[in-house]
Enzyme design. Structure first.
Site, PDB file in Angstrom:
ATOM      1  N   HIS B 258       0.831  -1.091  -0.042  1.00  0.00           N
ATOM      2  CA  HIS B 258      -0.193  -0.005  -0.198  1.00  0.00           C
ATOM      3  C   HIS B 258       1.016   1.122   0.031  1.00  0.00           C
ATOM      4  O   HIS B 258       2.053   1.152   0.630  1.00  0.00           O
ATOM      5  CB  HIS B 258      -0.933   0.023   1.286  1.00  0.00           C
ATOM      6  CG  HIS B 258      -1.928   0.959   0.981  1.00  0.00           C
ATOM      7  ND1 HIS B 258      -1.717   2.328   1.327  1.00  0.00           N
ATOM      8  CD2 HIS B 258      -3.465   0.684   0.685  1.00  0.00           C
ATOM      9  CE1 HIS B 258      -3.134   2.751   1.106  1.00  0.00           C
ATOM     10  NE2 HIS B 258      -3.911   2.113   0.787  1.00  0.00           N
ATOM     11  N   ASP B 314      -7.542  -5.346   0.331  1.00  0.00           N
ATOM     12  CA  ASP B 314      -8.225  -6.069  -0.671  1.00  0.00           C
ATOM     13  C   ASP B 314      -7.914  -7.550  -0.514  1.00  0.00           C
ATOM     14  O   ASP B 314      -8.526  -8.457  -1.028  1.00  0.00           O
ATOM     15  CB  ASP B 314      -7.690  -5.452  -2.120  1.00  0.00           C
ATOM     16  CG  ASP B 314      -8.231  -3.977  -2.299  1.00  0.00           C
ATOM     17  OD1 ASP B 314      -9.417  -3.959  -2.256  1.00  0.00           O
ATOM     18  OD2 ASP B 314      -7.346  -3.469  -2.782  1.00  0.00           O
TER      19      ASP B 314
END
Lengths: 387, 387
Positions: B258, B314
């Protein structure tokens, strides 16, 4: 307080080859060409080709492009049916945003190569015009007019609107309007289109989002507001007092002033002459009223603040469209019919830029100024303990 | 070469009170409250109220809010008909973008006060869930399931999807998923929503645009890609070789890494435990496979580049939704069902910010790198003189 880059003014976010504005000199350039030359010598179709492909087309290229545009004009029967299921008084920009997005429900939206994206662009450009004209027929309880392949883009749009072929002078005027609105570098809707495309979303999705941005009254919605103002003023005798009163209250005059141009917006200059010409033809008072709005605002601004102010692209397009018998709530959709070319070009550039620095997903920072109760957060109190 | 602020990384564009990420500590705060507390003690409805109103609700406020949400769940019959006119294999995100925009065709989209905007937000939040569930029924040739006012938001969505009330444990798991995805400060879709709202466009228009941004595979589309990867791997024995092979080719592993979190994403941490719990209940292999993907990627990254990498939101949501029997192409729409709360809060903040610096229309600069033939532009050659 830190600088917050409010509205991103002056912040460079990407390279572009598509268009450039020289705000000091009042120049707008599409892919190297001055738009004043394009309005004189080119056509909407040729300009669209230029904006998409970075080169003016050869004769064969232009023919092929025009043929493809014509073939792409039809929208599906089922989409027409769906339009019939909307409120007849819905805002046409809402309709356009929804149905451009809905194109992905009928056409394969896969968009993986630069090459195939040009066909999507053609589909989008042609169908945006058809959607607007179809909706106008449907909401008025009129039969939809099928596109006419003998007509070019500008003439065909007016034909689908009115079920009558425009005379050549009107066609030419409208064609120039479409050229003038086709791109304007990183404005709010184009930046929206690029931003959505930066996530790898497809072209219809990005263009639909751009239509949303264009619908705002601070962006594309301004040309609707100009016409509302002109109708409110109503006659040339009332212009001076109306403008002075508004400006005394500190109100902005719609259609006047631009954040980038420090001189006459070249588009306004062309539109002014087109509006003058059309008014001479139709006998409408709207050109004279608009010109008086311009002069009064300039004089008042000079008197009140010692500053110069110039018309922007919306001032003369409003009365021009009105004289073309286009319903005023279609002013912004017609802006979209043209600007969709720029959006498509920018979406392709955003996704397929070949030179560094390549674009990346736009994810700016925000400055958190909300509640703060230390690094662990505020204490959560159960419902019975609140207040 | 000048700095171009590619992707606007690190560029502050506005103040916000809505949420804050501490990427170093792995903290996500909604309006002052740690989301870990909210997942433990709160509900989707209460969290939505908090995000919209900057305060946790009192008992009466929460009751009223929940009642309004329930009343807003129905979508018009004519909108259901229009969905039936789409290709059954259309991408659900395209459908969602078009029909959220279409809400403006049925409901008055005027949005002039901060107060009335809260009702629009409720309409949007409730109907987004109904649109997704209705489309899933329609495309499968099933009868649409009317919302059930005895159920809360999470349970009602699953009920509208499956025509069966979920068991309390499943309801709780899904409710927590909705809390976790509700906001994440200025990500690409939220920034898109704010940008469209900055032109004064209305809430449905801005939310529809945000759905477009979320549909891109670099943003919301990632949780669909994760599930595709898990299915391709297929069994726990194959994880290690599959991941190593991909990473040896320099491919990114979906769901890992991320840009903001430099440690474990707190949302991933919660989703991991929910996924573990659900797999224990259903007997599915997907939690174990996902955990192995995580471990292998971490080990390989360390070995190859000496760097740490962590799962993002996710990674575990993909398998979790799969075990909830949600079709994998609805992973991103379900992200939207929750994130629509954040979008609505940001749209209201963008339009009605009371404290300086107030937001302004976003209009960044581009750097023109295209054709240049001097200040007058390139010479326009007529068609017969080209090439």
């Amino acid at each position: 307080m830190e600088t917050k880059n409010i509205g991103l003014r002056g912040i460079e976010v990407a390279d572009t080859r598509i268009s450039n504005i020289d705000g000091e000199k009042g120049k707008l350039i599409y892919r190297g060409y001055d738009i004043l030359d394009l309005t004189k010598y080119s056509s909407f179709e040729e300009t669209a080709y230029l904006l998409l492909h970075d080169e003016l087309p050869t004769k064969d290229q232009l023919e092929e492009f025009k043929t493809k545009l014509k073939e792409a004009r039809f929208i599906p029967k089922r989409m027409q049916e769906n339009m019939g299921n909307w409120r007849k008084d819905a805002d046409p920009m809402d309709m356009l945003q929804a149905f451009v997005s809905a194109l992905a429900g009928y056409y394969d939206e896969e968009f993986s190569t630069k090459e195939s994206s040009y066909d999507k662009a053609i589909n989008l450009i042609s169908k945006t015009a058809t959607i607007v004209a179809s909706w106008n027929r449907i909401r008025n309880g009129q039969k939809i007019v099928d596109p006419d392949p003998t007509l070019d883009h500008a003439a065909n749009f007016l034909y689908m609107m009115f079920d009558e072929k425009p005379d050549p002078e009107v066609e030419k005027i409208f064609d120039i309007c479409l050229i003038l609105h086709a791109d304007h570098t990183f404005n709010a809707s184009t930046f929206t289109a690029r931003q959505v495309a930066s996530t790898r979303a497809h072209m219809y999705s990005a263009a639909s989002a751009a239509i949303g941005a264009l619908s705002g009254e601070l962006h594309g919605g301004a040309n609707y507001e100009v016409m509302k103002m002109l109708l409110e003023i109503g006659s040339i005798e009332k212009v001076e007092s109306w403008i002075k009163e508004q400006m005394a209250k500190g109100e902005r005059i719609m259609g006047m002033g631009h954040a980038v141009y420090k001189t006459y917006d070249p588009r306004a200059q062309v539109l002014k002459e087109l509006s003058r010409k059309l008014a001479a033809k139709t006998g409408d008072p709207w050109f004279d009223i608009t010109e008086k709005v311009e002069k009064t605002t300039i004089a008042e601004m000079k008197r009140q603040k010692g500053r110069d102010i110039y018309p922007n692209v919306d001032l003369y397009s409003a009365s021009l469209y009105y004289m073309l018998r286009i319903p005023m709530d279609l002013n912004t959709p017609i802006f979209a019919i043209s600007r969709v070319v720029g959006w498509a070009a920018h979406i392709i550039e955003e996704k397929f830029a070949e030179a560094a620095p390549k674009p990346a997903l736009y994810r700016p920072k925000a400055s958190y100024v909300g509640k703060y109760c230390g690094p662990q957060g505020c204490e959560y109190k159960t419902l019975d303990l609140r207040k």
